[in-house]
Scaffold this active site. Structure first.
Site, PDB file in Angstrom:
ATOM      1  N   LEU A  41       0.863  -1.192   0.000  1.00 32.12           N
ATOM      2  CA  LEU A  41       0.000   0.000   0.000  1.00 32.12           C
ATOM      3  C   LEU A  41       0.894   1.234   0.000  1.00 32.12           C
ATOM      4  CD1 LEU A  41      -2.896   0.826   2.483  1.00 32.12           C
ATOM      5  CD2 LEU A  41      -0.769   2.124   2.608  1.00 32.12           C
ATOM      6  N   ASN A  42       0.493   2.287  -0.741  1.00 34.62           N
ATOM      7  CA  ASN A  42       1.119   3.593  -0.484  1.00 34.62           C
ATOM      8  C   ASN A  42       0.074   4.680  -0.300  1.00 34.62           C
ATOM      9  OD1 ASN A  42       1.660   2.974  -3.496  1.00 34.62           O
ATOM     10  ND2 ASN A  42       2.281   5.085  -3.524  1.00 34.62           N
ATOM     11  N   ASP A  43       0.045   5.711  -1.089  1.00 29.86           N
ATOM     12  CA  ASP A  43      -0.752   6.901  -0.751  1.00 29.86           C
ATOM     13  C   ASP A  43      -2.234   6.619  -0.479  1.00 29.86           C
ATOM     14  OD1 ASP A  43       1.592   7.630  -1.985  1.00 29.86           O
ATOM     15  OD2 ASP A  43       0.673   8.861  -3.533  1.00 29.86           O
ATOM     16  N   GLN A  59      -3.371   3.534  -2.885  1.00 30.40           N
ATOM     17  CA  GLN A  59      -2.478   2.949  -3.890  1.00 30.40           C
ATOM     18  C   GLN A  59      -2.175   1.521  -3.441  1.00 30.40           C
ATOM     19  OE1 GLN A  59      -0.496   4.771  -6.862  1.00 30.40           O
ATOM     20  NE2 GLN A  59      -2.692   5.018  -6.692  1.00 30.40           N
ATOM     21  N   TYR A 102      -2.324   5.851 -10.846  1.00 29.97           N
ATOM     22  CA  TYR A 102      -1.620   6.599  -9.812  1.00 29.97           C
ATOM     23  C   TYR A 102      -2.593   7.441  -8.977  1.00 29.97           C
ATOM     24  CZ  TYR A 102       3.241   5.420 -11.009  1.00 29.97           C
ATOM     25  OH  TYR A 102       4.454   4.801 -11.182  1.00 29.97           O
ATOM     26  N   ARG A 170       1.433  14.947 -11.871  1.00 29.48           N
ATOM     27  CA  ARG A 170       0.466  13.939 -11.395  1.00 29.48           C
ATOM     28  C   ARG A 170      -0.273  14.357 -10.126  1.00 29.48           C
ATOM     29  NH1 ARG A 170       5.433  11.312 -11.322  1.00 29.48           N
ATOM     30  NH2 ARG A 170       6.528  11.388  -9.326  1.00 29.48           N
ATOM     31  N   ASP A 171      -1.142  13.472  -9.690  1.00 23.96           N
ATOM     32  CA  ASP A 171      -1.853  13.546  -8.413  1.00 23.96           C
ATOM     33  C   ASP A 171      -2.882  14.680  -8.360  1.00 23.96           C
ATOM     34  OD1 ASP A 171       0.002  11.556  -7.885  1.00 23.96           O
ATOM     35  OD2 ASP A 171       1.328  12.875  -6.745  1.00 23.96           O
ATOM     36  N   GLU A 224       5.001  16.278  -5.051  1.00 25.43           N
ATOM     37  CA  GLU A 224       3.969  15.259  -5.246  1.00 25.43           C
ATOM     38  C   GLU A 224       2.751  15.560  -4.375  1.00 25.43           C
ATOM     39  OE1 GLU A 224       6.169  11.269  -6.705  1.00 25.43           O
ATOM     40  OE2 GLU A 224       6.060  11.436  -4.538  1.00 25.43           O
TER      41      GLU A 224
HETATM   42  C1  FRU Z   1       3.581   9.437  -4.003  1.00 21.31           C
HETATM   43  C2  FRU Z   1       3.464   8.909  -5.419  1.00 21.31           C
HETATM   44  C3  FRU Z   1       2.552   9.769  -6.275  1.00 21.31           C
HETATM   45  C4  FRU Z   1       2.101   8.808  -7.322  1.00 21.31           C
HETATM   46  C5  FRU Z   1       1.968   7.527  -6.547  1.00 21.31           C
HETATM   47  C6  FRU Z   1       2.275   6.281  -7.311  1.00 21.31           C
HETATM   48  O1  FRU Z   1       3.965   8.449  -3.099  1.00 21.31           O
HETATM   49  O2  FRU Z   1       4.749   8.810  -6.015  1.00 21.31           O
HETATM   50  O3  FRU Z   1       3.154  10.925  -6.776  1.00 21.31           O
HETATM   51  O4  FRU Z   1       0.904   9.184  -7.927  1.00 21.31           O
HETATM   52  O5  FRU Z   1       2.861   7.642  -5.450  1.00 21.31           O
HETATM   53  O6  FRU Z   1       2.029   5.155  -6.519  1.00 21.31           O
END
Ligand code: FRU
Length: 504
Positions: A41-43, A59, A102, A170-171, A224
């Site tokens: 898992l991330n964001d 994520q 993303y 992005r984002d 980001e």
């Molecule tokens: C931040 C990031 C975002 C991107 C996503 C990809 O952690 O790098 O900029 O959209 O993670 O997983």
């Protein structure tokens, strides 16, 4: 979802069915923090409350514990305590998102939920993937009920971004303003500076570039996960900058995360001032905020960081999962600075209560919530677990992976965990050493400790430390110093239903 999407979502389901048992058996599995069912898992993504239901997307790389092939996973809840896993609504099933769905956001509108995300593409070939070889599109998907989503719709592509930007854009974070909508996108400029792009729309479909928001002085090469919001009449721009030189008290991690105060009108000539970091711990990045239906502005962060290998580790990867989200934190504003504090809902998980006395070691189980107050001008050492100390003395707060007998050793030393001297630290941190913050007089402290993740709140969230730790034994807490009152509750688990038989 198209045919390829359904096929992928079914494969994810299969993976989850096969791997879930191993993850569930892990004693480091978290009790009151959201974590991936399996894998990476991330964001946090798409945070929104619609018709009473909180949506937390994230994520998610179910097939790779080290984070390849990003999809969105999805949890829902009505009370932030009982959660349902809803599967993977967005997977890499289109040409424009074939190398990653993303990060992005969600917006509740007329009973519908609109999701905006970045479709990531890495072309095959010999590219640097900064100036060439990358595609980053803004994609919209709508839902009538927040669970079933319609077709993906391409809104912006690389051709729509200003010339002086690299392909790292992005984002999207979208919010309503008056009768229209605003969108911020994070970016990396060709001149090596991070910046945010502001777009505007009347209908959420056609977007026009309005202006760039950046700092007067260069501040890292990439920004980001931007998030622009108002709290009590003041505007703030939250973002996660990459490329800031590390300092003793600031930017101690590989990448930073914090917010600027916006002075003036952000649509015309407003400027970005006074960057403050959200968190001083080892594991915090890419937070997102949203306003819930009660009007609270809540923040959830990723209790992790990208690109930490070589510095520290997360041994849960060997047990089939990696990373988690922070608890939801309510934001309040005081004199232009933001405070973060766990939402009161979490107090419902408090079980057996104990009063702690200085110098007395107390069994705290695998997860606890500790609240304490200090005498004026007081000093404090909290042994959170054997090998993990929090210390406050005379305007300096230090979190260190050391044993209690060595209390004080962390203060005054240089950065650790990144090289020399790292051996001196306890194994509990898996390479994590010391993190420090300057703080005003410490009056109150709250510690949320959850099997392998701890969040520490000074003075009701003026300063926060979020850190992973990996204890082998039940936690035993000991306080030393000028404690006025201290109460500890063992914490029960939230309910997270992972119904993997539910129809996709
Ligand atoms: C931040 C990031 C975002 C991107 C996503 C990809 O952690 O790098 O900029 O959209 O993670 O997983």
């Amino acid at each position: 979802m198209n045919k390829e999407g359904k096929r992928l979502a079914e494969r994810v389901r299969q993976e989850e069915r096969e791997k879930l048992e191993v993850v569930c058996r892990d004693p480091w599995r978290l009790r009151f923090h959201l974590m991936p069912p399996v894998g990476w898992l991330n964001d946090p993504n798409g945070l929104v409350q619609a018709d009473g239901v909180y949506h937390v997307f994230f994520q998610y790389s179910p097939f790779d514990v080290n984070g390849k092939d990003k999809f969105w996973g999805h949890y829902t809840s009505r009370d932030l305590l009982n959660w349902d896993y809803q599967g993977t609504p967005f997977v890499t099933d289109e040409d424009f998102d074939r190398n990653g769905v993303y990060s992005g956001c969600a917006l509740a509108r007329d009973g519908k939920v609109a999701v905006f995300y970045t479709g990531n593409v890495k072309l095959e070939g010999d590219y640097d993937y900064i100036l060439e070889g990358r595609r980053a599109s803004v994609v919209l998907v709508e839902s009538g009920d927040g669970l079933r989503f319609g077709e993906k719709r391409l809104l912006l592509t690389n051709e729509d971004y200003p010339e002086d930007y690299t392909q790292h854009i992005r984002d999207p974070k979208v919010f309503r303003l008056g009768d229209g909508y605003e969108m911020v996108l994070g970016g990396r400029k060709k001149n090596g500076c991070g910046a945010v792009l502001l777009y505007e729309s009347d209908d959420l479909i056609s977007w026009h570039f309005r202006r760039e928001l950046t700092s007067a002085q260069p501040f890292g090469y990439m920004w980001e996960c931007p998030d622009l919001f108002e709290l009590d009449g003041e505007w703030f721009l939250s973002l996660s900058p990459q490329g800031l030189p590390r300092e003793e008290y600031r930017f101690q991690n590989v990448y930073a995360s914090g917010y600027f105060a916006v002075r003036g009108d952000f649509r015309t000539d407003g400027s970005l001032e006074d960057f403050s970091e959200w968190d001083k711990g080892f594991d915090f990045y890419a937070p997102q905020t949203f306003q819930d239906e009660t009007g609270r502005r809540l923040l959830i962060g990723w209790a992790g960081l990208p690109d930490i290998s070589g510095e520290y580790e997360n041994p849960t990867a060997e047990r089939g999962w990696q990373h988690a989200l922070t608890v939801p934190r309510q934001l309040t504003q005081r004199d232009g600075r933001l405070l973060q504090y766990p939402v009161p809902e979490l107090e419902a998980l408090r079980g057996e209560e104990k009063r702690l006395l200085p110098g007395v070691e107390t069994d705290a189980g695998a997860a606890f919530d500790l609240e304490l107050s200090l005498e004026e001008e007081g000093k404090l050492t909290v042994r959170i677990a054997e090998g993990l100390l929090f210390e406050y003395n005379d305007g300096e707060a230090v979190l260190s992976f050391r044993d209690g007998d060595e209390a004080g050793a962390g203060i005054g030393e240089g950065r650790e965990g990144t090289g020399e001297g790292a051996e001196a630290f306890s194994g509990l941190g898996r390479g994590r050493g010391v993190r420090k913050a300057k703080s005003g007089a410490l009056k109150t402290l709250r510690i949320l400790a959850d099997t392998s993740l701890v969040e520490i709140y000074l003075n009701r969230g003026e300063t926060v430390f979020t850190t992973r730790f990996y204890p082998e034994r039940p936690l035993r807490v000991r306080l030393d110093g000028d404690v006025k009152e201290a109460r500890l509750w063992k914490m029960r688990a939230m309910q997270v239903r992972l119904d993997l038989e539910k129809e996709l």
